[in-house]
Design a protein around this motif. Structure first.
Motif, PDB file in Angstrom:
ATOM      1  N   LEU A 149      10.255  45.062  24.918  1.00  0.00           N
ATOM      2  CA  LEU A 149      10.138  45.675  23.592  1.00  0.00           C
ATOM      3  C   LEU A 149      10.016  44.617  22.505  1.00  0.00           C
ATOM      4  N   LEU A 150      10.744  43.529  22.647  1.00  0.00           N
ATOM      5  CA  LEU A 150      10.682  42.456  21.647  1.00  0.00           C
ATOM      6  C   LEU A 150       9.323  41.757  21.663  1.00  0.00           C
ATOM      7  N   ARG A 151       8.744  41.587  22.855  1.00  0.00           N
ATOM      8  CA  ARG A 151       7.410  40.968  22.929  1.00  0.00           C
ATOM      9  C   ARG A 151       6.371  41.843  22.224  1.00  0.00           C
ATOM     10  N   ILE A 152       6.467  43.148  22.459  1.00  0.00           N
ATOM     11  CA  ILE A 152       5.528  44.045  21.786  1.00  0.00           C
ATOM     12  C   ILE A 152       5.753  44.020  20.276  1.00  0.00           C
ATOM     13  N   MET A 153       7.033  43.937  19.873  1.00  0.00           N
ATOM     14  CA  MET A 153       7.354  43.867  18.441  1.00  0.00           C
ATOM     15  C   MET A 153       6.703  42.644  17.795  1.00  0.00           C
ATOM     16  N   HIS A 154       6.779  41.489  18.475  1.00  0.00           N
ATOM     17  CA  HIS A 154       6.175  40.268  17.917  1.00  0.00           C
ATOM     18  C   HIS A 154       4.648  40.399  17.838  1.00  0.00           C
ATOM     19  N   ASP A 155       4.050  41.076  18.835  1.00  0.00           N
ATOM     20  CA  ASP A 155       2.606  41.312  18.768  1.00  0.00           C
ATOM     21  C   ASP A 155       2.264  42.175  17.558  1.00  0.00           C
ATOM     22  N   GLU A 156       3.051  43.227  17.342  1.00  0.00           N
ATOM     23  CA  GLU A 156       2.805  44.120  16.214  1.00  0.00           C
ATOM     24  C   GLU A 156       2.993  43.387  14.882  1.00  0.00           C
ATOM     25  N   ARG A 157       3.948  42.501  14.830  1.00  0.00           N
ATOM     26  CA  ARG A 157       4.181  41.720  13.613  1.00  0.00           C
ATOM     27  C   ARG A 157       2.987  40.818  13.315  1.00  0.00           C
ATOM     28  N   ARG A 158       2.418  40.260  14.382  1.00  0.00           N
ATOM     29  CA  ARG A 158       1.227  39.424  14.211  1.00  0.00           C
ATOM     30  C   ARG A 158       0.038  40.270  13.738  1.00  0.00           C
ATOM     31  N   HIS A 159      -0.053  41.487  14.270  1.00  0.00           N
ATOM     32  CA  HIS A 159      -1.123  42.394  13.818  1.00  0.00           C
ATOM     33  C   HIS A 159      -0.971  42.706  12.331  1.00  0.00           C
ATOM     34  N   CYS A 160       0.282  42.885  11.901  1.00  0.00           N
ATOM     35  CA  CYS A 160       0.537  43.160  10.481  1.00  0.00           C
ATOM     36  C   CYS A 160       0.073  42.008   9.598  1.00  0.00           C
ATOM     37  N   GLU A 161       0.267  40.793  10.074  1.00  0.00           N
ATOM     38  CA  GLU A 161      -0.157  39.624   9.301  1.00  0.00           C
ATOM     39  C   GLU A 161      -1.680  39.573   9.185  1.00  0.00           C
ATOM     40  N   PHE A 187     -10.112  42.060  15.185  1.00  0.00           N
ATOM     41  CA  PHE A 187      -9.733  43.452  15.401  1.00  0.00           C
ATOM     42  C   PHE A 187      -9.989  43.877  16.847  1.00  0.00           C
ATOM     43  N   MET A 188     -11.052  43.373  17.449  1.00  0.00           N
ATOM     44  CA  MET A 188     -11.339  43.679  18.851  1.00  0.00           C
ATOM     45  C   MET A 188     -10.255  43.084  19.758  1.00  0.00           C
ATOM     46  N   HIS A 189      -9.767  41.914  19.368  1.00  0.00           N
ATOM     47  CA  HIS A 189      -8.688  41.281  20.141  1.00  0.00           C
ATOM     48  C   HIS A 189      -7.406  42.110  20.026  1.00  0.00           C
ATOM     49  N   ILE A 190      -7.136  42.601  18.819  1.00  0.00           N
ATOM     50  CA  ILE A 190      -5.947  43.436  18.614  1.00  0.00           C
ATOM     51  C   ILE A 190      -6.080  44.750  19.394  1.00  0.00           C
ATOM     52  N   ALA A 191      -7.293  45.308  19.417  1.00  0.00           N
ATOM     53  CA  ALA A 191      -7.516  46.558  20.150  1.00  0.00           C
ATOM     54  C   ALA A 191      -7.196  46.378  21.628  1.00  0.00           C
ATOM     55  N   SER A 192      -7.588  45.248  22.180  1.00  0.00           N
ATOM     56  CA  SER A 192      -7.286  44.989  23.598  1.00  0.00           C
ATOM     57  C   SER A 192      -5.782  44.840  23.817  1.00  0.00           C
ATOM     58  N   GLU A 193      -5.091  44.239  22.839  1.00  0.00           N
ATOM     59  CA  GLU A 193      -3.631  44.116  22.956  1.00  0.00           C
ATOM     60  C   GLU A 193      -2.959  45.482  22.853  1.00  0.00           C
ATOM     61  N   GLU A 194      -3.482  46.348  21.972  1.00  0.00           N
ATOM     62  CA  GLU A 194      -2.926  47.694  21.851  1.00  0.00           C
ATOM     63  C   GLU A 194      -3.111  48.470  23.156  1.00  0.00           C
ATOM     64  N   HIS A 195      -4.242  48.268  23.800  1.00  0.00           N
ATOM     65  CA  HIS A 195      -4.479  48.911  25.095  1.00  0.00           C
ATOM     66  C   HIS A 195      -3.461  48.426  26.125  1.00  0.00           C
ATOM     67  N   ARG A 196      -3.190  47.136  26.100  1.00  0.00           N
ATOM     68  CA  ARG A 196      -2.195  46.572  27.022  1.00  0.00           C
ATOM     69  C   ARG A 196      -0.803  47.115  26.698  1.00  0.00           C
ATOM     70  N   HIS A 197      -0.502  47.281  25.414  1.00  0.00           N
ATOM     71  CA  HIS A 197       0.798  47.851  25.027  1.00  0.00           C
ATOM     72  C   HIS A 197       0.972  49.248  25.620  1.00  0.00           C
ATOM     73  N   GLY A 198      -0.100  50.049  25.562  1.00  0.00           N
ATOM     74  CA  GLY A 198      -0.021  51.396  26.113  1.00  0.00           C
ATOM     75  C   GLY A 198       0.306  51.383  27.594  1.00  0.00           C
ATOM     76  N   GLU A 199      -0.311  50.466  28.327  1.00  0.00           N
ATOM     77  CA  GLU A 199      -0.040  50.368  29.765  1.00  0.00           C
ATOM     78  C   GLU A 199       1.388  49.911  30.026  1.00  0.00           C
ATOM     79  N   VAL A 200       1.850  48.948  29.233  1.00  0.00           N
ATOM     80  CA  VAL A 200       3.223  48.455  29.393  1.00  0.00           C
ATOM     81  C   VAL A 200       4.228  49.557  29.083  1.00  0.00           C
ATOM     82  N   LEU A 201       3.963  50.321  28.028  1.00  0.00           N
ATOM     83  CA  LEU A 201       4.878  51.394  27.644  1.00  0.00           C
ATOM     84  C   LEU A 201       4.919  52.491  28.703  1.00  0.00           C
TER      85      LEU A 201
END
Length: 284
Positions: free
Chosen positions: A35-47, A103-117
């Protein structure tokens, strides 16, 4: 475009805060780190979004409160399943900007988040969902039957509401006490007896309130009975939808089972009320 990105930034900021709160609640070290790893990814997306919008965006407090409250009551898996759907929506939002490499890179990370979740939710037990199911099932099966019987026997919506309210409160307290004793006897670390009892009792009372409302709104007892049964069907549908999403099980099977039980008992109780009314009418 800026408005869309601001909305997306708010979603990302909200999910970032939700992940942080869920990680604080999670007792398993491995799942907490996930959960913390995903949180840090989301924080980077926010930046990244902040660099594009030029604005700081605060998380949505209502959504954060809702997710955290549900996690405390029903377990992390209940929330993780809902967030998984949010991640899919977010992935599609980023995919609308194919010309933006970041944004395409973030989209791929969001896809990975869905699989992890999805994997994470399968590992987490729904600690208190059984207590909620107990309260809901008992209220729907027992109380729809009781109200159906009261309707024909009493034929007065206000009197049915009063009698049903007294019966419902007593039954909710009884169910909560039973759940407390049952959970305490199990001596498991996952469920706190008092919290399990509160989940069962509150769920029962909420269902009772929903089913009684038609008798306070309609002057005709049979009309109130029809609306009450429709309300019961709606509650069954909504609950089973969320339950099937969390458990990845068939919505139709659970819906049909609960509906048949509730309406079957209601029909039997209605018949009993009719027979009693005939009997007492004959006695007078």
């Amino acid at each position: 475009m800026t408005k869309d990105l601001l909305s997306l930034q708010r979603d990302e900021t909200t999910l970032c805060e939700v992940y942080r709160r869920l990680a604080a609640l999670e007792k398993d070290p491995a799942r907490r780190q996930t959960l913390l790893r995903i949180m840090h990814d989301e924080r980077r997306h926010c930046e990244v979004l902040k660099n594009n919008t030029g604005h700081d965006v605060a998380p949505d407090p209502k959504r954060v409160f809702w997710y955290v409250r549900m996690a405390r009551m029903l377990g992390t898996a209940f929330v993780v399943r809902q967030i998984e759907s949010c991640e899919k929506v977010t992935e599609k939002s980023y995919s609308l900007y194919p010309e933006r490499e970041e944004f395409m890179h973030i989209a791929s990370e969001e896809h990975r988040h869905g699989e992890v979740l999805m994997t994470l939710a399968g590992e987490i037990k729904l600690h208190y969902i059984s207590s909620v199911v107990l309260g809901l099932n008992d209220a729907l099966v027992e109380f729809t039957g009781a109200l159906a019987g009261f309707t024909l026997a009493l034929n007065d919506p206000r009197l049915v509401a009063l009698t049903g309210g007294i019966t419902g409160i007593a039954a909710a307290l009884s169910m909560a006490a039973s759940e407390y004793l049952a959970t305490k006897s199990e001596k498991g670390p996952e469920k706190h007896p008092l919290r399990a009892a509160v989940c069962t009792g509150i769920t029962y009372l909420m269902t009772v309130a929903i089913l009684i409302i038609p008798y306070l709104l309609f002057s005709n007892a049979l009309a109130a009975l029809g609306v009450m049964l429709l309300a019961a069907l709606t509650v069954i549908a909504l609950f089973n939808y969320y339950y099937s999403v969390v458990r990845c099980e068939s919505f139709r099977q659970h819906f049909v089972e609960m509906a048949l039980l509730s309406f079957g008992i209601a029909g039997i109780s209605f018949l009993i009320g009719y027979i009693l009314k005939l009997f007492t009418g004959g006695m007078t």
